[in-house]
Write a protein that holds these residues in place. Structure first.
Motif, PDB file in Angstrom:
ATOM      1  N   HIS A 187      32.434  44.118  39.047  1.00 14.81           N
ATOM      2  CA  HIS A 187      33.216  44.036  37.809  1.00 14.81           C
ATOM      3  C   HIS A 187      32.723  45.137  36.870  1.00 14.81           C
ATOM      4  CE1 HIS A 187      34.998  42.717  34.111  1.00 14.81           C
ATOM      5  NE2 HIS A 187      33.846  42.333  33.601  1.00 14.81           N
ATOM      6  N   SER A 207      36.509  44.681  41.386  1.00 17.87           N
ATOM      7  CA  SER A 207      37.179  43.414  41.132  1.00 17.87           C
ATOM      8  C   SER A 207      37.276  43.239  39.624  1.00 17.87           C
ATOM      9  CB  SER A 207      36.397  42.270  41.802  1.00 17.87           C
ATOM     10  OG  SER A 207      37.108  41.056  41.697  1.00 17.87           O
ATOM     11  N   GLU A 237      25.035  38.571  38.626  1.00 20.91           N
ATOM     12  CA  GLU A 237      25.962  37.938  39.557  1.00 20.91           C
ATOM     13  C   GLU A 237      27.059  37.197  38.789  1.00 20.91           C
ATOM     14  OE1 GLU A 237      25.775  35.580  43.807  1.00 20.91           O
ATOM     15  OE2 GLU A 237      24.016  35.582  42.470  1.00 20.91           O
ATOM     16  N   ARG A 244      33.675  39.080  50.680  1.00 22.41           N
ATOM     17  CA  ARG A 244      32.683  38.136  51.207  1.00 22.41           C
ATOM     18  C   ARG A 244      32.786  38.033  52.733  1.00 22.41           C
ATOM     19  NH1 ARG A 244      28.033  35.317  49.591  1.00 22.41           N
ATOM     20  NH2 ARG A 244      27.923  33.321  50.686  1.00 22.41           N
ATOM     21  N   ASN A 283      37.848  39.057  46.285  1.00 22.25           N
ATOM     22  CA  ASN A 283      36.461  38.610  46.405  1.00 22.25           C
ATOM     23  C   ASN A 283      36.220  37.896  47.742  1.00 22.25           C
ATOM     24  OD1 ASN A 283      35.955  39.637  43.871  1.00 22.25           O
ATOM     25  ND2 ASN A 283      36.197  37.678  42.830  1.00 22.25           N
ATOM     26  N   SER A 330      31.740  43.081  45.679  1.00 23.02           N
ATOM     27  CA  SER A 330      32.740  43.226  44.623  1.00 23.02           C
ATOM     28  C   SER A 330      32.003  43.569  43.333  1.00 23.02           C
ATOM     29  CB  SER A 330      33.519  41.921  44.420  1.00 23.02           C
ATOM     30  OG  SER A 330      34.309  41.598  45.529  1.00 23.02           O
ATOM     31  N   PHE A 360      29.175  39.253  44.187  1.00 24.60           N
ATOM     32  CA  PHE A 360      30.095  39.701  43.134  1.00 24.60           C
ATOM     33  C   PHE A 360      29.237  39.940  41.899  1.00 24.60           C
ATOM     34  CE2 PHE A 360      33.954  38.068  40.414  1.00 24.60           C
ATOM     35  CZ  PHE A 360      34.190  39.350  39.961  1.00 24.60           C
ATOM     36  N   TRP A 388      31.815  32.741  41.653  1.00 25.32           N
ATOM     37  CA  TRP A 388      33.059  32.807  42.391  1.00 25.32           C
ATOM     38  C   TRP A 388      34.145  32.040  41.672  1.00 25.32           C
ATOM     39  CZ3 TRP A 388      32.921  36.650  45.408  1.00 25.32           C
ATOM     40  CH2 TRP A 388      31.834  36.945  46.216  1.00 25.32           C
ATOM     41  N   SER A 408      37.252  35.475  38.770  1.00 20.55           N
ATOM     42  CA  SER A 408      36.301  34.401  39.014  1.00 20.55           C
ATOM     43  C   SER A 408      36.965  33.051  38.768  1.00 20.55           C
ATOM     44  CB  SER A 408      35.083  34.549  38.092  1.00 20.55           C
ATOM     45  OG  SER A 408      34.315  33.362  38.081  1.00 20.55           O
TER      46      SER A 408
END
Length: 221
Positions: A168, A120, A218, A149, A145, A166, A211, A221, A125
């Protein structure tokens, strides 16, 4: 880890991850559009390519994506929004990984730890968005994302030790980002791959549905 599937293995990050896994003795199945005709925007190609596999994978990594598709790059503002460009972003960055996830329950083992991870981006976000712009790409990654989930919740019902996340990767110096590196430091693909594999190795089922960035932190979201 014995077997891994890397989708997007001809790209900078995917190629580096596949190479590092192979150096560790992992049997890697590589799929990409440029080499294998594995086109994430073609539902039938995705289904046929994955249904042809008869291996249980300890890791499925979807390392695909694009900032610019068909000559349309990230919008500077909503005034530059194009329906076609937005649909293209969703097709590649959200729908494509969802199609892979759809087939993953058959490809992931039920009797041991296994990881499904999709690349992702922090700009996906919603909570971290303070700059605006890049609406199509941001929205597609935000959709990804949500797909991850939701997939994590469903996968846990049949695969108790599975992890669906996900990731990054940070800003990575690849053809994907070369036009947009200006103000930001970028890691070479090998370094990014090492970071991602380090994070993947530490994941537990408690992390599933989350994520995380290249350092294991973390992302909101």
């Amino acid at each position: 880890m014995e077997n891994a599937l890397v989708i997007g293995a001809s790209g900078g990050i995917g190629r580096a991850v596949a190479a590092q896994l192979e150096r560790l003795g992992v049997a890697v199945t590589r799929l990409s559009r440029s080499v294998d005709g594995f086109d994430l925007t073609d539902e039938h190609a995705v289904a046929a390519g994955l249904q042809a596999l008869d291996v249980k994978f300890d890791l499925i990594l979807v390392a695909t994506g694009a900032l610019e598709i068909g000559g349309s790059g990230p919008e500077k503002s909503v005034r530059a929004l194009s329906a076609r460009a937005m649909l293209d972003q969703f097709a590649l960055n959200a729908v494509g990984p969802a199609l892979v996830l759809r087939e993953s329950a058959r490809l992931l083992p039920r009797d041991r730890r296994a990881v499904f991870a999709a690349l992702s981006a922090r700009v996906g976000s919603i909570g971290d968005n303070r700059l605006g712009g890049w609406m199509s790409y941001r929205s597609a990654k935000a959709a990804l994302n949500q797909i991850v989930r939701t997939g994590a919740i469903e996968l846990a019902r049949t695969h108790k030790q599975a992890i669906c996340v996900s990731l990054h990767p940070g800003t990575v110096a690849t053809a994907f980002t070369e036009k947009y590196l200006g103000r930001y430091p970028a890691a070479p693909p090998d370094e990014a791959a090492s970071n991602l594999l380090r994070v993947i190795a530490k994941l537990t089922p408690a992390h599933s549905g989350g994520f995380y960035d290249w350092a294991g932190k973390e992302v909101p979201w």
